[in-house]
Design an enzyme around this catalytic site. Structure first.
Site, PDB file in Angstrom:
ATOM      1  N   ARG A 130       0.834  -1.258  -0.052  1.00  0.00           N
ATOM      2  CA  ARG A 130      -0.022  -0.038   0.014  1.00  0.00           C
ATOM      3  C   ARG A 130       1.093   1.370   0.043  1.00  0.00           C
ATOM      4  O   ARG A 130       0.719   2.201  -0.622  1.00  0.00           O
ATOM      5  CB  ARG A 130      -1.145  -0.154   1.161  1.00  0.00           C
ATOM      6  CG  ARG A 130      -2.094   1.132   1.079  1.00  0.00           C
ATOM      7  CD  ARG A 130      -3.167   1.109   2.294  1.00  0.00           C
ATOM      8  NE  ARG A 130      -2.356   1.216   3.559  1.00  0.00           N
ATOM      9  CZ  ARG A 130      -3.064   1.136   4.720  1.00  0.00           C
ATOM     10  NH1 ARG A 130      -4.677   0.704   4.736  1.00  0.00           N
ATOM     11  NH2 ARG A 130      -2.607   1.130   5.914  1.00  0.00           N
ATOM     12  N   LYS A 183      -2.688   6.737   1.423  1.00  0.00           N
ATOM     13  CA  LYS A 183      -2.160   7.028   2.658  1.00  0.00           C
ATOM     14  C   LYS A 183      -1.123   8.239   2.717  1.00  0.00           C
ATOM     15  O   LYS A 183       0.043   7.944   2.749  1.00  0.00           O
ATOM     16  CB  LYS A 183      -1.833   5.823   3.565  1.00  0.00           C
ATOM     17  CG  LYS A 183      -2.183   6.230   4.839  1.00  0.00           C
ATOM     18  CD  LYS A 183      -2.162   4.825   5.760  1.00  0.00           C
ATOM     19  CE  LYS A 183      -1.879   4.826   7.053  1.00  0.00           C
ATOM     20  NZ  LYS A 183      -3.185   5.601   7.756  1.00  0.00           N
ATOM     21  N   GLU A 212     -16.186   6.677   5.975  1.00  0.00           N
ATOM     22  CA  GLU A 212     -15.467   5.818   6.787  1.00  0.00           C
ATOM     23  C   GLU A 212     -15.232   6.795   8.147  1.00  0.00           C
ATOM     24  O   GLU A 212     -15.853   7.874   7.947  1.00  0.00           O
ATOM     25  CB  GLU A 212     -13.825   5.493   6.422  1.00  0.00           C
ATOM     26  CG  GLU A 212     -13.029   6.855   5.864  1.00  0.00           C
ATOM     27  CD  GLU A 212     -11.670   6.501   5.421  1.00  0.00           C
ATOM     28  OE1 GLU A 212     -11.132   5.363   5.827  1.00  0.00           O
ATOM     29  OE2 GLU A 212     -11.080   7.460   5.070  1.00  0.00           O
TER      30      GLU A 212
HETATM   31  N1  PMP Z   1      -9.089   4.911   7.395  1.00  0.00           N
HETATM   32  C1  PMP Z   1      -8.138   5.812   7.607  1.00  0.00           C
HETATM   33  C2  PMP Z   1      -8.443   7.294   7.249  1.00  0.00           C
HETATM   34  C3  PMP Z   1      -7.130   5.641   8.286  1.00  0.00           C
HETATM   35  O1  PMP Z   1      -6.064   6.660   8.560  1.00  0.00           O
HETATM   36  C4  PMP Z   1      -6.752   4.362   8.601  1.00  0.00           C
HETATM   37  C5  PMP Z   1      -5.412   4.015   9.311  1.00  0.00           C
HETATM   38  N2  PMP Z   1      -5.460   4.165  10.616  1.00  0.00           N
HETATM   39  C6  PMP Z   1      -7.879   3.308   8.367  1.00  0.00           C
HETATM   40  C7  PMP Z   1      -8.866   3.777   7.602  1.00  0.00           C
HETATM   41  C8  PMP Z   1      -7.618   1.932   8.588  1.00  0.00           C
HETATM   42  O2  PMP Z   1      -6.674   1.419   7.904  1.00  0.00           O
HETATM   43  P1  PMP Z   1      -5.646  -0.063   8.248  1.00  0.00           P
HETATM   44  O3  PMP Z   1      -6.599  -0.767   8.685  1.00  0.00           O
HETATM   45  O4  PMP Z   1      -5.102  -0.146   7.043  1.00  0.00           O
HETATM   46  O5  PMP Z   1      -4.794   0.636   9.630  1.00  0.00           O
END
Ligand code: PMP
Length: 291
Positions: free
Chosen positions: A52, A151, A184
């Protein structure tokens, strides 16, 4: 004693790990990052996190000056040097040092650093009894402006929403896309259960493709639960039987109240519990071992 930090090929004492004030990660939020967990000496899904990271870097046209294998090695070594068996890793790649203009091509080399430490987002009580969230006025960035699948170090969109949630008296915000569909939360993905079917928003609505999200979807399917990625609104959230959030830092956490509406019977649901349990069972085995 401070931490040992990986910075551009060196393992430095925390007090010596310094980045320039001309680094575009700082000046413009120009960079990408990952948050990764270590459980019992196993770096959970490290390869997926790095995949990622490379996708995010490609999107912002940033050359990471290390290969995936070199990043694995540096991450493992940073965890080892800090004697960390359970914790949280922050891996950051910025555009590097440039001048005061925006131009990324004036930044000759990306800055790479890795911090191996710990994180605690919420009190234990939230994990047992569930947490409350609210929808906030700040919507997700439009994907056409800044795709949520990347990200990047530009987290102001999420930070504004987090402040708005705090102002409303809760710790996490539900964020909608510009049309009002649920996207989200500020640092977590969201799941609903409705008559045994699990729903989560498609990433094109402005959600990160969470590593925890992917794990939970796989685990749910293994349990025979139907998982559907489809757009839904706040109304669907209110009438859900169960709701929970997933994220590396937050892990999997039940939600029992949204915008003042009690979800289900107001307690974390049975399927939520089962998936949290299944998730905890894989965290120490599904990843890169440090020894
Ligand atoms: N959405 C956002 C905006 C995030 O920053 C994160 C990670 N903290 C997630 C979802 C969850 O992603 P992951 O399970 O890969 O940590």
């Amino acid at each position: 004693m401070g931490l040992i930090i990986y910075l551009d090929g060196q393992y430095l004492e925390e007090k010596d790990a310094k980045v320039s004030v001309f680094d575009h990660g700082l000046l413009y939020g120009d960079g990408v990052f990952e948050g990764i967990r270590v459980y019992s000496g196993c770096i959970f899904r490290l390869e997926q996190h790095l995949d990622r990271l490379f996708s995010s870097a490609k999107y912002i046209m940033l050359d990471i000056p290390m290969s995936k294998d070199e990043l694995i090695q540096a991450t493992v070594e940073t965890v080892r040097r800090n004697n960390l068996r359970d914790g949280y890793i922050r891996l950051v790649v910025t555009r590097g040092k440039g001048d005061l203009g925006l131009a990324p091509w004036k930044c000759p080399k990306a800055t790479v650093f890795i911090i191996a430490s710990t994180i605690k987002l919420y009190p234990a009580e939230f994990y047992e009894k569930g947490m409350e969230i609210v929808t906030v006025p700040t919507t997700r960035n439009r994907n056409e402006a800044l795709n949520a699948r990347a990200k990047t170090l530009n987290y102001l969109n999420n930070i504004l929403a987090k402040i708005e949630a705090k102002n409303a008296g809760v710790e996490e915000a539900l964020m909608l896309d510009a049309s009002g569909f649920v996207a989200e939360c500020t640092g977590d993905n969201i799941f609903l259960l409705r008559q045994g079917v699990m729903l989560t928003p498609p990433t094109y609505l402005g959600a990160l493709k969470g590593i925890t999200r992917d794990s939970i979807i796989e685990l749910a399917r293994k349990e025979g639960i139907e998982v559907v990625e489809q757009p839904f609104t706040r109304f669907d959230v209110y009438e859900a039987d169960e709701c929970f959030l997933t994220g590396t830092a937050a892990e999997a956490i039940p939600v029992v109240k949204v915008d003042g509406r009690v979800i289900g019977d107001g307690k974390p649901g049975a399927i939520t519990w089962k998936l949290i349990e299944r998730y905890r069972a894989i965290t120490a085995v599904d990843g890169v071992k440090i020894d």
